[in-house]
Design a protein around this motif. Structure first.
Motif, short mmCIF file in Angstrom:
data_model
loop_
_atom_site.label_atom_id
_atom_site.label_comp_id
_atom_site.label_asym_id
_atom_site.label_seq_id
_atom_site.Cartn_x
_atom_site.Cartn_y
_atom_site.Cartn_z
N HIS A 138 5.41 4.86 2.84
CA HIS A 138 5.01 6.26 3.05
C HIS A 138 5.93 7.20 2.27
O HIS A 138 7.15 7.11 2.36
CB HIS A 138 5.08 6.60 4.54
CG HIS A 138 4.07 5.88 5.38
ND1 HIS A 138 2.82 6.40 5.65
CD2 HIS A 138 4.12 4.68 6.00
CE1 HIS A 138 2.14 5.56 6.42
NE2 HIS A 138 2.91 4.50 6.64
N ILE A 157 0.86 -1.18 0.00
CA ILE A 157 0.00 0.00 0.00
C ILE A 157 0.89 1.23 0.00
O ILE A 157 1.72 1.40 0.90
CB ILE A 157 -0.94 0.01 1.22
CG1 ILE A 157 -1.89 -1.20 1.16
CG2 ILE A 157 -1.74 1.31 1.27
CD1 ILE A 157 -2.88 -1.27 2.32
N LEU A 204 1.32 5.24 0.27
CA LEU A 204 0.63 6.38 0.85
C LEU A 204 1.46 7.66 0.64
O LEU A 204 2.67 7.65 0.85
CB LEU A 204 0.41 6.19 2.36
CG LEU A 204 -0.39 4.95 2.79
CD1 LEU A 204 0.56 3.84 3.25
CD2 LEU A 204 -1.37 5.30 3.90
N HIS A 205 0.79 8.70 0.21
CA HIS A 205 1.43 10.02 0.07
C HIS A 205 0.76 10.98 1.05
O HIS A 205 -0.45 11.20 0.98
CB HIS A 205 1.30 10.54 -1.35
CG HIS A 205 2.05 11.82 -1.59
ND1 HIS A 205 1.49 13.06 -1.45
CD2 HIS A 205 3.36 12.03 -1.93
CE1 HIS A 205 2.38 13.99 -1.70
NE2 HIS A 205 3.53 13.39 -2.00
N ASN A 206 1.55 11.50 1.98
CA ASN A 206 1.01 12.34 3.06
C ASN A 206 -0.16 11.64 3.75
O ASN A 206 -1.20 12.23 4.03
CB ASN A 206 0.59 13.70 2.52
CG ASN A 206 1.77 14.54 2.09
OD1 ASN A 206 2.89 14.38 2.59
ND2 ASN A 206 1.55 15.43 1.13
N ASN A 207 0.03 10.33 3.99
CA ASN A 207 -0.91 9.47 4.71
C ASN A 207 -2.20 9.17 3.94
O ASN A 207 -3.14 8.61 4.51
CB ASN A 207 -1.25 10.05 6.08
CG ASN A 207 -0.05 10.06 7.01
OD1 ASN A 207 0.73 9.12 7.03
ND2 ASN A 207 0.10 11.14 7.78
N LEU A 208 -2.26 9.53 2.67
CA LEU A 208 -3.41 9.19 1.83
C LEU A 208 -3.04 8.04 0.91
O LEU A 208 -1.99 8.09 0.25
CB LEU A 208 -3.86 10.39 1.01
CG LEU A 208 -4.40 11.59 1.80
CD1 LEU A 208 -4.74 12.73 0.83
CD2 LEU A 208 -5.64 11.20 2.61
N VAL A 209 -3.87 7.02 0.86
CA VAL A 209 -3.60 5.86 0.01
C VAL A 209 -3.71 6.27 -1.46
O VAL A 209 -4.74 6.80 -1.90
CB VAL A 209 -4.57 4.70 0.31
CG1 VAL A 209 -4.35 3.55 -0.66
CG2 VAL A 209 -4.38 4.22 1.75
N ILE A 210 -2.64 6.03 -2.22
CA ILE A 210 -2.66 6.35 -3.65
C ILE A 210 -2.61 5.10 -4.52
O ILE A 210 -2.92 5.16 -5.71
CB ILE A 210 -1.50 7.30 -4.02
CG1 ILE A 210 -0.14 6.67 -3.69
CG2 ILE A 210 -1.66 8.64 -3.32
CD1 ILE A 210 1.04 7.48 -4.20
N GLU A 244 -2.74 0.44 -4.23
CA GLU A 244 -2.63 -0.86 -3.56
C GLU A 244 -2.24 -1.86 -4.63
O GLU A 244 -2.99 -2.07 -5.59
CB GLU A 244 -3.95 -1.24 -2.89
CG GLU A 244 -4.41 -0.26 -1.82
CD GLU A 244 -5.67 -0.70 -1.09
OE1 GLU A 244 -5.90 -1.93 -1.03
OE2 GLU A 244 -6.41 0.17 -0.60
N HIS A 268 3.30 -0.98 4.24
CA HIS A 268 2.90 0.39 3.96
C HIS A 268 4.15 1.17 3.57
O HIS A 268 5.13 1.20 4.32
CB HIS A 268 2.25 1.04 5.19
CG HIS A 268 0.86 0.56 5.47
ND1 HIS A 268 0.10 1.02 6.52
CD2 HIS A 268 0.08 -0.36 4.82
CE1 HIS A 268 -1.07 0.43 6.53
NE2 HIS A 268 -1.11 -0.42 5.51
#
Length: 284
Positions: free
Chosen positions: A87, A22, A24-30, A32, A85
């Motif tokens: 990040h 997964i 994540l960019h700035n804690n947003l999933v972009i 999977e 994850h």
């Protein structure tokens, strides 16, 4: 030496678990995606028509079965699929990697017995490669490529943050004389004594956009990169190793094999997840 070997349709064996990745960019999933070094390397070897046997384990929650029909994993009903994850963000432009969940390790008994392989690739990402499993591979393969991340990664109890231990403390150091090629990123290379390790096996250190270096006991060489527009660095080192190993197996010298590895690494960073390979480009 194994004396009860039999003809094998597969030239090589890849050992390493598939994963769920997964991003994540700035804690947003972009995104999977299917992950794990085995997934990226499988794509490269398939593109080069190099047959191999895969040993990979996932849990019953594995969500990418449709992408792995050519090389299906072992499904462990009592475990979960390894989950990472990755990040990215303005506060940490370099990737921060956390292992959120992990599947069972691969045991020596799950490595095929009674057959020899021309080459083996130990490419764990989540701690699934055990010293005794690698030792079994070294017994049944003519030569073995090892990604050091499968040997020195350790994971924090709190959040699964990926850290590293020195190679001498990893439990694998005694196997170095039997390993043919050890691949490390420039960050991972800090955890080995390069001058000592190169006396035992050939070490390939990747430098991302700056190509790679190959260190052997009698010298070293630098191999230039291919230009690429980076979208996601995940899997670049894996695709490099797949291309490098394929080159060695197909009879290229070390420099040209490393150049082929750089080529596949450049293709990997331009896409998210295991790359779709243009066969015409590969043939060229």
């Amino acid at each position: 030496m194994v004396t009860d070997s039999k003809p094998n349709p597969h030239r090589g064996i890849i050992v390493g678990n598939y994963c769920h990745d997964i991003l994540l960019h700035n804690n947003l999933v972009i995104a999977e995606t299917l992950g794990g070094a085995a997934s990226f390397i499988s794509t490269v070897l398939d593109a080069l028509s190099l047959p191999f046997h895969l040993v990979s384990k996932v849990g019953s929650d594995f969500s990418h079965a449709a992408l792995t029909t050519n090389h299906p994993p072992l499904v462990v009903s009592t475990s979960q699929t390894t989950l990472f994850h990755a990040h990215f963000g303005s506060n940490h432009p370099d990737r921060i990697l956390n292992r959120v969940g992990s599947c069972d390790p691969i045991s020596p008994s799950e490595i095929p017995s009674g057959s020899r392989f021309e080459f083996g690739m130990a490419v764990g990402v989540g701690g699934e490669i055990l010293p005794e499993t690698l030792e079994k591979m070294l017994e049944i393969c003519d030569f073995v490529f090892v990604d050091i991340q499968g040997l020195i990664r350790r994971f924090e109890d709190k959040d699964g943050r990926v850290n590293h231990v020195g190679l001498k403390e990893s439990g694998f150091f005694h196997l170095l004389p039997k390993i043919s090629f050890l691949k490390a990123s420039e960050d991972e290379a800090l955890f080995i004594d390069l001058e000592e390790v190169r006396k035992w096996c050939c070490v390939v250190v990747t430098h991302g956009k700056d190509g790679c270096e190959v260190f052997c006991k009698d010298g070293c060489l630098k191999v230039d990169p291919f230009e690429a527009c980076q979208v996601d660095p995940t899997g670049a080192g894996d695709c490099f190793l797949g291309g490098f190993a394929a080159g060695i197996v197909q009879g290229l010298d070390v420099y040209d094999a490393a150049l082929l590895g750089n080529f596949f690494g450049s293709l990997a960073v331009a896409q998210v997840g295991p790359p779709s390979l243009d066969m015409n480009l590969v043939q060229d």
